[in-house]
Write an enzyme that holds these catalytic residues in place. Structure first.
Site, mmCIF file in Angstrom:
data_model
loop_
_atom_site.group_PDB
_atom_site.id
_atom_site.type_symbol
_atom_site.label_atom_id
_atom_site.label_comp_id
_atom_site.label_asym_id
_atom_site.label_seq_id
_atom_site.Cartn_x
_atom_site.Cartn_y
_atom_site.Cartn_z
ATOM 1 N N LYS A 53 0.805 -1.194 0.038
ATOM 2 C CA LYS A 53 0.063 0.122 -0.108
ATOM 3 C C LYS A 53 1.010 1.134 0.184
ATOM 4 O O LYS A 53 0.487 2.311 -0.811
ATOM 5 C CB LYS A 53 -0.857 0.036 1.201
ATOM 6 C CG LYS A 53 -2.115 -0.814 1.125
ATOM 7 C CD LYS A 53 -2.605 -1.248 2.554
ATOM 8 C CE LYS A 53 -3.822 -2.524 2.279
ATOM 9 N NZ LYS A 53 -4.514 -2.821 3.630
ATOM 10 N N GLN A 97 -4.471 -1.486 9.869
ATOM 11 C CA GLN A 97 -4.263 -2.605 9.187
ATOM 12 C C GLN A 97 -5.058 -3.632 9.927
ATOM 13 O O GLN A 97 -4.491 -3.915 11.344
ATOM 14 C CB GLN A 97 -2.688 -3.105 8.801
ATOM 15 C CG GLN A 97 -2.710 -4.334 7.856
ATOM 16 C CD GLN A 97 -3.311 -4.213 6.583
ATOM 17 O OE1 GLN A 97 -3.127 -3.391 5.822
ATOM 18 N NE2 GLN A 97 -4.077 -5.401 6.188
ATOM 19 N N ASP A 120 -10.781 3.087 4.286
ATOM 20 C CA ASP A 120 -11.323 1.829 4.239
ATOM 21 C C ASP A 120 -12.757 1.830 4.060
ATOM 22 O O ASP A 120 -13.340 0.611 4.004
ATOM 23 C CB ASP A 120 -10.952 0.907 5.634
ATOM 24 C CG ASP A 120 -9.619 0.239 5.082
ATOM 25 O OD1 ASP A 120 -9.271 -0.240 3.963
ATOM 26 O OD2 ASP A 120 -8.926 -0.254 6.150
#
Ligand code: NAD
Length: 298
Positions: A53, A97, A120
C-alpha cells in the site's frame, strides 16, 4: 472460454487516474494527498499488504506515512495515535491494518477514525451512508469488484447477483453496491442451504468465503460473470501458492467472464484505497472552502 478480467491492467488504469488527480490537487491547491497506515504487531501477511500500500501510494505521487507499533501497544496508545492523525491536516486518509492483536478492540479503533479520513470505509457512519445509498467512502474491495463488473457488463440493472460471504468488509458492502446498481441480490453464507442451485441461477457470482476452490463449474450458469475475491494460501506439491474461492480452470469453461487469483481483485483493492484517499483529500479541501453566498452579491 471465459473472458479474463485482468485486475492488473484495470488497476493500472485506476492508478493512472489517481496520479492525475494527485497532480491536480498539487498544482491547483498545493495539497499532497497523504495516507497514514497504522500497523500493530508483526503479522507477516499484514506486513506484506502494508508495504504494498505504501509503495503504490508513493508511485502515484501521494504522501504515505507508516506507523509501526509494537504488538504490545495498548488501546489507549492506539486511540491517541488515531486522534493525532484525525487532527493532522496533512493526513487525508487513515488506514489501520486488520487484524489487530487480540487484546485490541477493532470496533473501537474503527469508530475512533474520523469518518472523513476513513479510506477503508469501515466506520459505522460510512457503513450507514452506503446502506442508505448516500455518497460515502466505500470499502475498497467491493468498489474494485464493481469497476471490474462494469467493464464486462455495462448494464447491471435487473441482473441476479449472488454474493457468497457476508463479512462487513466484503460481502455486506458488496451486496449494498450491487443493490445500488439495481441488481437483484441474494446473500449466501456458511448456513445457506442449496447454495449451488442459488448460484446456478445467477448472472453474477461474487465469491468471498475464504474457502479454496469452493465454487465449482456446476455452480455456474453458462455465460455468468464470476468475481473471485478469495485469497487463500495452499500447498501444492510442497510449494505455497495463492488460490481463490473459485475452481478457476473448470469455471473458466462455463463462465462468460472471470477474475484470476492472483492478479484479479487484489490489485483493484489497493488502487481503490488510493482512489479513496484522493477523494477524501478533495472532500476535506471542499469542507475548508468558505461557503458560497446563497444570493448573488451586488
Ligand atoms: P470472513 O472470514 O470474514 O467471511 C467469510 C464469509 O464466508 C462468512 O460470511 C461465512 O459465512 C462465509 N462462508 C464461509 N464458508 C462458507 C461456505 N462453505 N459456503 C458459503 N459461505 C461460506 O472473510 P472475508 O474477510 O470476507 O474474506 C473472504 C475472502 O476474501 C478471504 O479469502 C480473504 O482473504 C479474501 N479477501 C480478499 C481481498 C482482496 O483484496 N482480494 C480483500 C479482503 C478479503
Amino acid at each position: 472460454m471465459a473472458q479474463l478480467i485482468d485486475g492488473k491492467r484495470l488497476s493500472n488504469q485506476v492508478l493512472q487516474d489517481v496520479a492525475c488527480e494527485v497532480e491536480r490537487l498539487r498544482s491547483e491547491h498545493n495539497v499532497v494527498p497523504t495516507l497514514a497506515v497504522v500497523l500493530v504487531g508483526e503479522d507477516p501477511a499484514s506486513q506484506v499488504y502494508v508495504r504494498n500500500k505504501v509503495k503504490r501510494a508513493k508511485e502515484a505521487g501521494m504522501g504515505s506515512i507508516l506507523h509501526r507499533l509494537d504488538a504490545g501497544t495498548t488501546q489507549g496508545e492506539l486511540n491517541r495515535l488515531i486522534d493525532r492523525l484525525n487532527h493532522d491536516s496533512q493526513v487525508h486518509g487513515i488506514l489501520v491494518q486488520l487484524p489487530l492483536p487480540s487484546h485490541l478492540d477493532e470496533d473501537e479503533v474503527i469508530a475512533a477514525i474520523n469518518p472523513a479520513k476513513d479510506v477503508d470505509g469501515f466506520h459505522p457512519l460510512n457503513v450507514g451512508a452506503l446502506a442508505a445509498g448516500q455518497a460515502s467512502l466505500v470499502p475498497c474491495t467491493p468498489q474494485g469488484c464493481m469497476i471490474m463488473l462494469h467493464r464486462v457488463m455495462p448494464e447491471l440493472r435487473g441482473k441476479h447477483a449472488v454474493v457468497v460471504g457476508r463479512s462487513n468488509i466484503v460481502g455486506k458492502p458488496m451486496a449494498a453496491l450491487l443493490l445500488q446498481a439495481d441488481c437483484t441480490v441474494t446473500m449466501a453464507h456458511s448456513r445457506t442451504q442449496e447454495i449451488e442451485s442459488l448460484c446456478r441461477n445467477a448472472d453474477i457470482v461474487i465469491a468471498a468465503a475464504g474457502r479454496p476452490g469452493l465454487v465449482g463449474a456446476d455452480w455456474i450458469k453458462p455465460g455468468a460473470t464470476v468475481i473471485d475475491v478469495g485469497i487463500n494460501a495452499v500447498e501444492v506439491e510442497g510449494t505455497r501458492k495463492l488460490v481463490g474461492d473459485v475452481a478457476f480452470d473448470a469455471v473458466s469453461r462455463t463462465a462468460g467472464a472471470i477474475t484470476p487469483v492472483p492478479g484479479g481483485v487484489g490489485p483493484m483493492t489497493i488502487a481503490c484505497l488510493l482512489l479513496n484517499t484522493t477523494r477524501a483529500a478533495r472532500q476535506q479541501l471542499a469542507s475548508l472552502a468558505p461557503p458560497r453566498p446563497s444570493v448573488s452579491c451586488p
